[in-house]
Design a protein around this motif. Structure first.
Motif, PDB file in Angstrom:
ATOM      1  N   SER A 168     -22.263 -32.291   1.305  1.00  0.00           N
ATOM      2  CA  SER A 168     -23.084 -31.270   1.385  1.00  0.00           C
ATOM      3  C   SER A 168     -22.902 -29.966   2.337  1.00  0.00           C
ATOM      4  CB  SER A 168     -24.365 -31.750   1.249  1.00  0.00           C
ATOM      5  OG  SER A 168     -24.882 -32.213   2.303  1.00  0.00           O
ATOM      6  N   GLY A 169     -23.316 -28.935   2.195  1.00  0.00           N
ATOM      7  CA  GLY A 169     -23.147 -28.100   3.280  1.00  0.00           C
ATOM      8  C   GLY A 169     -24.378 -27.027   3.402  1.00  0.00           C
ATOM      9  N   LEU A 170     -24.613 -26.709   4.519  1.00  0.00           N
ATOM     10  CA  LEU A 170     -25.469 -25.890   4.725  1.00  0.00           C
ATOM     11  C   LEU A 170     -25.100 -24.382   5.045  1.00  0.00           C
ATOM     12  CD1 LEU A 170     -28.942 -25.520   5.121  1.00  0.00           C
ATOM     13  CD2 LEU A 170     -28.551 -25.857   7.405  1.00  0.00           C
ATOM     14  N   PHE A 171     -25.872 -23.409   4.393  1.00  0.00           N
ATOM     15  CA  PHE A 171     -25.367 -21.920   4.580  1.00  0.00           C
ATOM     16  C   PHE A 171     -26.804 -21.316   4.757  1.00  0.00           C
ATOM     17  CE2 PHE A 171     -22.416 -23.961   2.022  1.00  0.00           C
ATOM     18  CZ  PHE A 171     -21.122 -23.256   2.479  1.00  0.00           C
ATOM     19  N   CYS A 209     -23.872 -27.189  -7.124  1.00  0.00           N
ATOM     20  CA  CYS A 209     -25.344 -26.840  -7.039  1.00  0.00           C
ATOM     21  C   CYS A 209     -25.498 -26.358  -5.679  1.00  0.00           C
ATOM     22  CB  CYS A 209     -25.985 -28.041  -7.245  1.00  0.00           C
ATOM     23  SG  CYS A 209     -27.956 -27.803  -7.395  1.00  0.00           S
ATOM     24  N   LEU A 210     -26.323 -25.115  -5.875  1.00  0.00           N
ATOM     25  CA  LEU A 210     -26.705 -24.490  -4.682  1.00  0.00           C
ATOM     26  C   LEU A 210     -28.311 -24.206  -4.845  1.00  0.00           C
ATOM     27  CD1 LEU A 210     -25.624 -22.770  -2.338  1.00  0.00           C
ATOM     28  CD2 LEU A 210     -25.663 -20.600  -3.814  1.00  0.00           C
ATOM     29  N   THR A 211     -28.968 -24.727  -3.599  1.00  0.00           N
ATOM     30  CA  THR A 211     -30.443 -24.811  -3.664  1.00  0.00           C
ATOM     31  C   THR A 211     -30.894 -24.221  -2.558  1.00  0.00           C
ATOM     32  OG1 THR A 211     -30.241 -26.880  -4.939  1.00  0.00           O
ATOM     33  CG2 THR A 211     -32.361 -26.428  -4.037  1.00  0.00           C
ATOM     34  N   LYS A 212     -32.137 -23.194  -2.687  1.00  0.00           N
ATOM     35  CA  LYS A 212     -32.655 -22.915  -1.617  1.00  0.00           C
ATOM     36  C   LYS A 212     -33.489 -23.783  -0.878  1.00  0.00           C
ATOM     37  CE  LYS A 212     -34.358 -18.397  -1.632  1.00  0.00           C
ATOM     38  NZ  LYS A 212     -35.387 -17.377  -1.622  1.00  0.00           N
ATOM     39  N   ILE A 213     -33.645 -23.885   0.460  1.00  0.00           N
ATOM     40  CA  ILE A 213     -34.375 -25.042   1.044  1.00  0.00           C
ATOM     41  C   ILE A 213     -35.229 -24.361   2.470  1.00  0.00           C
ATOM     42  CG2 ILE A 213     -33.133 -27.049   0.180  1.00  0.00           C
ATOM     43  CD1 ILE A 213     -31.878 -27.218   2.983  1.00  0.00           C
ATOM     44  N   LYS A 214     -36.056 -25.086   2.586  1.00  0.00           N
ATOM     45  CA  LYS A 214     -36.933 -24.750   3.741  1.00  0.00           C
ATOM     46  C   LYS A 214     -36.145 -25.025   5.099  1.00  0.00           C
ATOM     47  CE  LYS A 214     -41.579 -24.431   1.646  1.00  0.00           C
ATOM     48  NZ  LYS A 214     -41.529 -23.251   1.559  1.00  0.00           N
ATOM     49  N   GLU A 215     -36.584 -24.056   6.138  1.00  0.00           N
ATOM     50  CA  GLU A 215     -35.736 -24.477   7.506  1.00  0.00           C
ATOM     51  C   GLU A 215     -35.788 -26.007   7.879  1.00  0.00           C
ATOM     52  OE1 GLU A 215     -35.138 -22.668  11.965  1.00  0.00           O
ATOM     53  OE2 GLU A 215     -36.342 -21.641  10.547  1.00  0.00           O
ATOM     54  N   ASP A 226     -28.353 -16.977   4.200  1.00  0.00           N
ATOM     55  CA  ASP A 226     -27.940 -15.764   3.802  1.00  0.00           C
ATOM     56  C   ASP A 226     -28.374 -14.506   4.484  1.00  0.00           C
ATOM     57  OD1 ASP A 226     -30.620 -15.341   3.242  1.00  0.00           O
ATOM     58  OD2 ASP A 226     -30.634 -15.859   1.064  1.00  0.00           O
ATOM     59  N   THR A 227     -27.963 -13.399   4.220  1.00  0.00           N
ATOM     60  CA  THR A 227     -28.502 -12.191   4.779  1.00  0.00           C
ATOM     61  C   THR A 227     -29.994 -12.137   5.136  1.00  0.00           C
ATOM     62  OG1 THR A 227     -28.379 -10.867   2.919  1.00  0.00           O
ATOM     63  CG2 THR A 227     -26.330 -10.962   4.288  1.00  0.00           C
ATOM     64  N   ASP A 228     -30.806 -12.600   4.220  1.00  0.00           N
ATOM     65  CA  ASP A 228     -32.277 -12.710   4.687  1.00  0.00           C
ATOM     66  C   ASP A 228     -32.806 -13.634   5.635  1.00  0.00           C
ATOM     67  OD1 ASP A 228     -32.548 -10.398   2.802  1.00  0.00           O
ATOM     68  OD2 ASP A 228     -32.773 -11.880   0.981  1.00  0.00           O
ATOM     69  N   GLY A 229     -31.877 -14.544   5.843  1.00  0.00           N
ATOM     70  CA  GLY A 229     -32.430 -15.671   6.885  1.00  0.00           C
ATOM     71  C   GLY A 229     -32.806 -16.969   5.754  1.00  0.00           C
ATOM     72  N   ASP A 230     -32.637 -16.871   4.819  1.00  0.00           N
ATOM     73  CA  ASP A 230     -32.944 -18.314   3.828  1.00  0.00           C
ATOM     74  C   ASP A 230     -31.927 -18.999   3.792  1.00  0.00           C
ATOM     75  OD1 ASP A 230     -35.483 -17.008   2.740  1.00  0.00           O
ATOM     76  OD2 ASP A 230     -34.256 -15.852   1.464  1.00  0.00           O
ATOM     77  N   TYR A 231     -32.212 -20.236   3.931  1.00  0.00           N
ATOM     78  CA  TYR A 231     -31.223 -21.568   4.002  1.00  0.00           C
ATOM     79  C   TYR A 231     -30.913 -21.934   2.684  1.00  0.00           C
ATOM     80  CZ  TYR A 231     -31.786 -21.638   8.896  1.00  0.00           C
ATOM     81  OH  TYR A 231     -32.031 -21.483  10.459  1.00  0.00           O
ATOM     82  N   TRP A 232     -29.449 -22.389   2.312  1.00  0.00           N
ATOM     83  CA  TRP A 232     -29.265 -22.901   0.866  1.00  0.00           C
ATOM     84  C   TRP A 232     -28.246 -24.051   1.147  1.00  0.00           C
ATOM     85  CZ3 TRP A 232     -30.277 -20.508  -3.652  1.00  0.00           C
ATOM     86  CH2 TRP A 232     -30.889 -19.156  -3.343  1.00  0.00           C
ATOM     87  N   GLU A 233     -28.799 -24.968   0.267  1.00  0.00           N
ATOM     88  CA  GLU A 233     -27.740 -26.378   0.484  1.00  0.00           C
ATOM     89  C   GLU A 233     -26.833 -26.240  -0.749  1.00  0.00           C
ATOM     90  OE1 GLU A 233     -28.766 -30.747   1.676  1.00  0.00           O
ATOM     91  OE2 GLU A 233     -29.996 -30.014  -0.165  1.00  0.00           O
ATOM     92  N   LEU A 234     -25.729 -26.465  -0.240  1.00  0.00           N
ATOM     93  CA  LEU A 234     -24.688 -26.765  -1.410  1.00  0.00           C
ATOM     94  C   LEU A 234     -24.220 -28.259  -1.558  1.00  0.00           C
ATOM     95  CD1 LEU A 234     -22.220 -25.097  -3.166  1.00  0.00           C
ATOM     96  CD2 LEU A 234     -20.834 -25.569  -1.132  1.00  0.00           C
ATOM     97  N   THR A 235     -24.445 -28.746  -2.770  1.00  0.00           N
ATOM     98  CA  THR A 235     -24.166 -30.110  -3.296  1.00  0.00           C
ATOM     99  C   THR A 235     -23.121 -30.062  -4.435  1.00  0.00           C
ATOM    100  OG1 THR A 235     -26.211 -30.281  -4.366  1.00  0.00           O
ATOM    101  CG2 THR A 235     -26.424 -30.860  -1.910  1.00  0.00           C
ATOM    102  N   SER A 255     -21.678 -20.234   6.861  1.00  0.00           N
ATOM    103  CA  SER A 255     -21.716 -21.782   6.961  1.00  0.00           C
ATOM    104  C   SER A 255     -22.498 -22.111   8.320  1.00  0.00           C
ATOM    105  CB  SER A 255     -20.440 -22.454   6.971  1.00  0.00           C
ATOM    106  OG  SER A 255     -20.225 -23.711   6.994  1.00  0.00           O
ATOM    107  N   ILE A 256     -23.371 -23.030   8.377  1.00  0.00           N
ATOM    108  CA  ILE A 256     -24.056 -23.549   9.473  1.00  0.00           C
ATOM    109  C   ILE A 256     -23.682 -24.820   9.540  1.00  0.00           C
ATOM    110  CG2 ILE A 256     -26.330 -23.950  10.309  1.00  0.00           C
ATOM    111  CD1 ILE A 256     -25.851 -20.939   9.859  1.00  0.00           C
ATOM    112  N   ALA A 257     -23.690 -25.647   8.814  1.00  0.00           N
ATOM    113  CA  ALA A 257     -23.460 -27.232   8.968  1.00  0.00           C
ATOM    114  C   ALA A 257     -22.874 -27.827   7.734  1.00  0.00           C
ATOM    115  CB  ALA A 257     -24.650 -27.901   9.445  1.00  0.00           C
ATOM    116  N   THR A 258     -22.291 -29.000   7.876  1.00  0.00           N
ATOM    117  CA  THR A 258     -21.950 -29.715   6.730  1.00  0.00           C
ATOM    118  C   THR A 258     -22.193 -31.332   6.943  1.00  0.00           C
ATOM    119  OG1 THR A 258     -19.718 -30.493   7.693  1.00  0.00           O
ATOM    120  CG2 THR A 258     -20.121 -28.536   6.064  1.00  0.00           C
TER     121      THR A 258
END
Length: 85
Positions: A43-46, A70-76, A48-57, A36-39
């Motif tokens: 929503s929340g921002l996570f 819903c979990l969506t990969k987003i750009k940094e 992953d182990t590859d350094g990709d950002y995922w938004e939870l809504t 977990s990075i931020a909320t």
């Protein structure tokens, strides 16, 4: 459904509402693979182990408990514009 987005839902099974396989996969990734990075609000921002950002809504936030997730990969750059980290 793309590999960059998972949309869970609730299903009626044996007379009870349960998470479908995608909702369970979202929960598993959050628990086992993501940090977990931020909320922000619902929503929340996570990351992953590859350094990709995922938004939870919660697209159906009017549902009890916020509804399925819903979990969506987003750009940094998009992540930094929404979340303060």
């Amino acid at each position: 459904m793309s590999k960059d987005q998972l949309v869970g839902s609730w299903v009626l099974q044996d007379g009870a509402m349960k998470l479908d396989h995608l909702a369970e996969e979202i929960e598993r990734r959050i628990r086992e693979e993501f940090k977990s990075i931020a909320t922000a609000d619902w929503s929340g921002l996570f990351v992953d182990t590859d350094g990709d950002y995922w938004e939870l809504t919660c697209p159906k936030s009017e549902s009890h408990g916020g509804g399925a997730k819903c979990l969506t990969k987003i750009k940094e750059i998009a992540a930094r514009s929404v979340y303060d980290f």
